[in-house]
Scaffold this motif. Structure first.
Motif, PDB file in Angstrom:
ATOM      1  N   LYS A   1       0.856  -1.061  -0.029  1.00 57.62           N
ATOM      2  CA  LYS A   1      -0.015  -0.003   0.030  1.00 57.62           C
ATOM      3  C   LYS A   1       0.803   1.359  -0.230  1.00 57.62           C
ATOM      4  O   LYS A   1       1.787   1.389   0.934  1.00 57.62           O
ATOM      5  CB  LYS A   1      -0.983  -0.008   1.146  1.00 57.62           C
ATOM      6  CG  LYS A   1      -2.001   1.486   1.350  1.00 57.62           C
ATOM      7  CD  LYS A   1      -2.715   1.019   2.457  1.00 57.62           C
ATOM      8  CE  LYS A   1      -3.600   2.335   2.587  1.00 57.62           C
ATOM      9  NZ  LYS A   1      -4.325   2.440   3.696  1.00 57.62           N
ATOM     10  N   PRO A   2       0.944   2.106  -0.928  1.00 57.70           N
ATOM     11  CA  PRO A   2       1.665   3.319  -0.995  1.00 57.70           C
ATOM     12  C   PRO A   2       1.372   4.230   0.154  1.00 57.70           C
ATOM     13  O   PRO A   2       0.229   4.316   0.571  1.00 57.70           O
ATOM     14  CB  PRO A   2       1.246   3.928  -2.395  1.00 57.70           C
ATOM     15  CG  PRO A   2      -0.187   3.456  -2.599  1.00 57.70           C
ATOM     16  CD  PRO A   2      -0.111   2.036  -1.999  1.00 57.70           C
ATOM     17  N   GLY A   3       2.248   5.112   0.674  1.00 57.64           N
ATOM     18  CA  GLY A   3       2.129   5.885   1.520  1.00 57.64           C
ATOM     19  C   GLY A   3       2.002   5.415   2.927  1.00 57.64           C
ATOM     20  O   GLY A   3       1.621   6.164   4.008  1.00 57.64           O
ATOM     21  N   THR A   4       2.478   4.170   3.299  1.00 54.80           N
ATOM     22  CA  THR A   4       2.203   3.653   4.819  1.00 54.80           C
ATOM     23  C   THR A   4       3.750   2.960   4.882  1.00 54.80           C
ATOM     24  O   THR A   4       4.093   2.428   3.853  1.00 54.80           O
ATOM     25  CB  THR A   4       1.161   2.732   4.699  1.00 54.80           C
ATOM     26  OG1 THR A   4       1.191   1.597   4.090  1.00 54.80           O
ATOM     27  CG2 THR A   4       0.030   3.414   4.515  1.00 54.80           C
ATOM     28  N   THR A   5       3.766   2.970   6.082  1.00 53.77           N
ATOM     29  CA  THR A   5       5.253   2.280   6.708  1.00 53.77           C
ATOM     30  C   THR A   5       4.883   1.392   7.755  1.00 53.77           C
ATOM     31  O   THR A   5       4.526   2.086   8.869  1.00 53.77           O
ATOM     32  CB  THR A   5       6.397   3.387   6.850  1.00 53.77           C
ATOM     33  OG1 THR A   5       6.719   3.916   5.722  1.00 53.77           O
ATOM     34  CG2 THR A   5       7.699   2.470   7.354  1.00 53.77           C
ATOM     35  N   ALA A   6       5.016   0.055   7.559  1.00 54.60           N
ATOM     36  CA  ALA A   6       4.670  -0.674   8.873  1.00 54.60           C
ATOM     37  C   ALA A   6       5.946  -0.932   9.745  1.00 54.60           C
ATOM     38  O   ALA A   6       7.071  -1.308   9.326  1.00 54.60           O
ATOM     39  CB  ALA A   6       4.162  -2.102   8.525  1.00 54.60           C
ATOM     40  N   ALA A   7       5.756  -0.373  10.979  1.00 49.10           N
ATOM     41  CA  ALA A   7       7.025  -0.437  11.644  1.00 49.10           C
ATOM     42  C   ALA A   7       7.327  -1.187  12.895  1.00 49.10           C
ATOM     43  O   ALA A   7       6.115  -2.077  13.190  1.00 49.10           O
ATOM     44  CB  ALA A   7       7.193   1.000  12.593  1.00 49.10           C
ATOM     45  N   ARG A   8       8.139  -1.591  13.549  1.00 46.96           N
ATOM     46  CA  ARG A   8       8.461  -2.781  14.432  1.00 46.96           C
ATOM     47  C   ARG A   8       7.635  -2.636  15.730  1.00 46.96           C
ATOM     48  O   ARG A   8       7.626  -3.594  16.442  1.00 46.96           O
ATOM     49  CB  ARG A   8       9.872  -3.202  14.560  1.00 46.96           C
ATOM     50  CG  ARG A   8      10.633  -3.890  13.441  1.00 46.96           C
ATOM     51  CD  ARG A   8      11.906  -4.273  13.742  1.00 46.96           C
ATOM     52  NE  ARG A   8      12.916  -3.115  13.574  1.00 46.96           N
ATOM     53  CZ  ARG A   8      13.587  -2.608  12.478  1.00 46.96           C
ATOM     54  NH1 ARG A   8      13.234  -2.882  11.308  1.00 46.96           N
ATOM     55  NH2 ARG A   8      14.156  -1.637  12.764  1.00 46.96           N
ATOM     56  N   ASN A   9       7.618  -1.432  15.889  1.00 44.67           N
ATOM     57  CA  ASN A   9       6.572  -0.978  17.106  1.00 44.67           C
ATOM     58  C   ASN A   9       5.323  -1.135  17.059  1.00 44.67           C
ATOM     59  O   ASN A   9       4.534  -1.040  17.830  1.00 44.67           O
ATOM     60  CB  ASN A   9       6.951   0.460  17.721  1.00 44.67           C
ATOM     61  CG  ASN A   9       6.749   1.517  16.405  1.00 44.67           C
ATOM     62  OD1 ASN A   9       6.355   1.166  15.488  1.00 44.67           O
ATOM     63  ND2 ASN A   9       6.859   2.865  16.990  1.00 44.67           N
ATOM     64  N   GLY A  10       4.663  -1.600  15.996  1.00 46.68           N
ATOM     65  CA  GLY A  10       3.524  -1.905  15.688  1.00 46.68           C
ATOM     66  C   GLY A  10       2.585  -0.842  15.073  1.00 46.68           C
ATOM     67  O   GLY A  10       1.522  -1.034  14.712  1.00 46.68           O
ATOM     68  N   VAL A  11       3.152   0.300  14.705  1.00 43.60           N
ATOM     69  CA  VAL A  11       2.583   1.542  14.182  1.00 43.60           C
ATOM     70  C   VAL A  11       2.707   1.626  12.731  1.00 43.60           C
ATOM     71  O   VAL A  11       3.609   1.136  12.221  1.00 43.60           O
ATOM     72  CB  VAL A  11       3.269   2.854  14.600  1.00 43.60           C
ATOM     73  CG1 VAL A  11       2.498   3.972  14.214  1.00 43.60           C
ATOM     74  CG2 VAL A  11       2.933   3.088  15.995  1.00 43.60           C
ATOM     75  N   VAL A  12       1.322   1.750  12.046  1.00 43.69           N
ATOM     76  CA  VAL A  12       1.690   1.637  10.380  1.00 43.69           C
ATOM     77  C   VAL A  12       1.478   3.312  10.286  1.00 43.69           C
ATOM     78  O   VAL A  12       0.206   3.874  10.378  1.00 43.69           O
ATOM     79  CB  VAL A  12       0.593   0.810   9.966  1.00 43.69           C
ATOM     80  CG1 VAL A  12       0.340   1.126   8.350  1.00 43.69           C
ATOM     81  CG2 VAL A  12       0.648  -0.487  10.168  1.00 43.69           C
ATOM     82  N   TYR A  13       2.773   3.829   9.793  1.00 45.04           N
ATOM     83  CA  TYR A  13       2.619   5.254   9.653  1.00 45.04           C
ATOM     84  C   TYR A  13       2.238   5.677   8.278  1.00 45.04           C
ATOM     85  O   TYR A  13       2.520   5.169   7.153  1.00 45.04           O
ATOM     86  CB  TYR A  13       4.155   5.834   9.752  1.00 45.04           C
ATOM     87  CG  TYR A  13       4.738   5.615  10.938  1.00 45.04           C
ATOM     88  CD1 TYR A  13       4.609   6.531  11.801  1.00 45.04           C
ATOM     89  CD2 TYR A  13       5.458   4.490  11.187  1.00 45.04           C
ATOM     90  CE1 TYR A  13       5.407   6.530  13.186  1.00 45.04           C
ATOM     91  CE2 TYR A  13       6.313   4.284  12.631  1.00 45.04           C
ATOM     92  CZ  TYR A  13       6.177   5.260  13.533  1.00 45.04           C
ATOM     93  OH  TYR A  13       6.718   5.400  14.738  1.00 45.04           O
TER      94      TYR A  13
END
Length: 344
Positions: A53-65
């Motif tokens: 999905k463009p424009g999102t970053t799934a981080a290791r802290n569980g947040v999808v930016y």
């Protein structure tokens, strides 16, 4: 919800330091003494998550930016009583001019379209705008320009990770909304553990010019020189991309930046980690605050709007959205020159 006929103008800043490398002491101009927490654009801003999905970053802290222009911000309802308290000279045109850096994920940065300012700072400003019945109008300016433009009236408030300090309260009033920490970051393979001046002796450390973190490093270098130890070599780059490239390639040993940005990189990259944390007001403590011209009556109104957002839960949702819940405050307070040092 905020009326679509009004606008809250939030100015956005791109505080960029000059490229230079100085061995020990950096001379600051008088304006630099009034500045604080600076940030820069992160090279990972346009990432996609595992689903593509463009424009999102799934981080290791569980947040999808969400780094896309379509933010679908958390909103708040207008508080008529608070809207009535907005100083007439500020609210008569239905807008409030505010500044932010647009230069530091996840605080304030440009979306994947490279033009839309987004981030936690703007989300919090949006809540204030909604509470006051004003519409958010984002403008981009440089970090160096916000003090003078706020004094001249071009900006009526600043939401840009600005820390409260003794120099600033002489010119501005504040409404606190987040804890203020700086993070030291290094390559993942490093063994640094930064707790004080002794731990940076002889290291190459990148830092933003005219920032609170630079003030900390200069003080630590003075301490090191007093002990007869080698000071850190402070290095300055024109963009965050250059700063992080220097760090990841080994041209610098450490970078010091707003803690939320270092945490973002630690959780979205494989090559960097946090190796130290320090309060941005070291050796004292400080807070991040909305900044307005001294004595214009706006700071107390923003404080009330923030406390209303804290009470209704929208403030907490914004911080959770950006992975900043650990920096939440239980209450916003107005800080002026009169109560600086006593307001907690």
């Amino acid at each position: 919800m905020a009326s679509t006929n009004n606008r809250l103008r939030v100015a956005s800043m791109t505080g960029k330091a000059r490229v230079r490398s100085l061995p020990a002491v950096v001379l600051l101009g008088t304006l630099s003494g009034t500045l604080a927490l600076s940030g820069c654009a992160d090279p990972g801003a346009a990432a996609s998550d595992s689903s593509g999905k463009p424009g999102t970053t799934a981080a290791r802290n569980g947040v999808v930016y969400n780094t896309s222009p379509d933010q679908q911000r958390i909103r708040a309802e207008k508080d008529a009583a608070l809207a009535a308290k907005v100083p007439e000279l500020i609210g008569k045109d239905g807008k409030l001019t505010v500044a932010t850096t647009a230069g530091s994920i996840p605080l304030s940065f440009h979306a994947t379209d490279d033009k839309t300012p987004i981030g936690s700072e703007l989300d919090i400003a949006q809540l204030v705008a909604d509470k006051l019945g004003l519409e958010l109008d984002v403008q981009v300016t440089s970090w160096e320009n916000w003090p003078l433009k706020t004094q001249s009236g071009d900006f009526e408030a600043v939401f840009s990770n600005v820390g409260i300090n003794a120099a600033r309260v002489k010119l501005f009033d504040f409404a606190s909304y987040r804890a203020a920490y700086m993070g030291f970051e290094a390559k993942k393979s490093s063994s640094y553990d930064i707790k004080g001046a002794d731990d940076i002796s002889g290291l190459k450390v990148s830092v933003g010019s005219g920032t609170n973190q630079e003030k900390i490093l200069l003080a630590w270098n003075k301490e090191l020189e007093g002990k007869g130890k080698a000071p850190a070599v402070l290095q300055y780059y024109s963009s965050d991309a250059d700063t992080i490239l220097a760090l990841s390639s080994g041209r610098t040993d450490l970078n010091i930046a707003p803690y939320p940005s270092t945490a973002y990189r630690e959780n979205t990259r494989d090559d960097l980690k946090i190796v130290g944390k320090v309060n941005a007001g070291w050796p004292s403590e400080t807070l991040v605050a909305a900044t307005s011209l001294k004595g214009n009556g706006l700071a107390p109104v923003i404080t009330e709007a923030l406390n209303s957002a804290i009470k209704d839960g929208s403030y907490g949702k914004v911080l959770e959205r950006w992975g900043l819940s650990e920096e939440a405050l239980p209450e916003s307070k107005t800080v002026t020159e009169a109560n600086f040092g006593t307001a907690k």
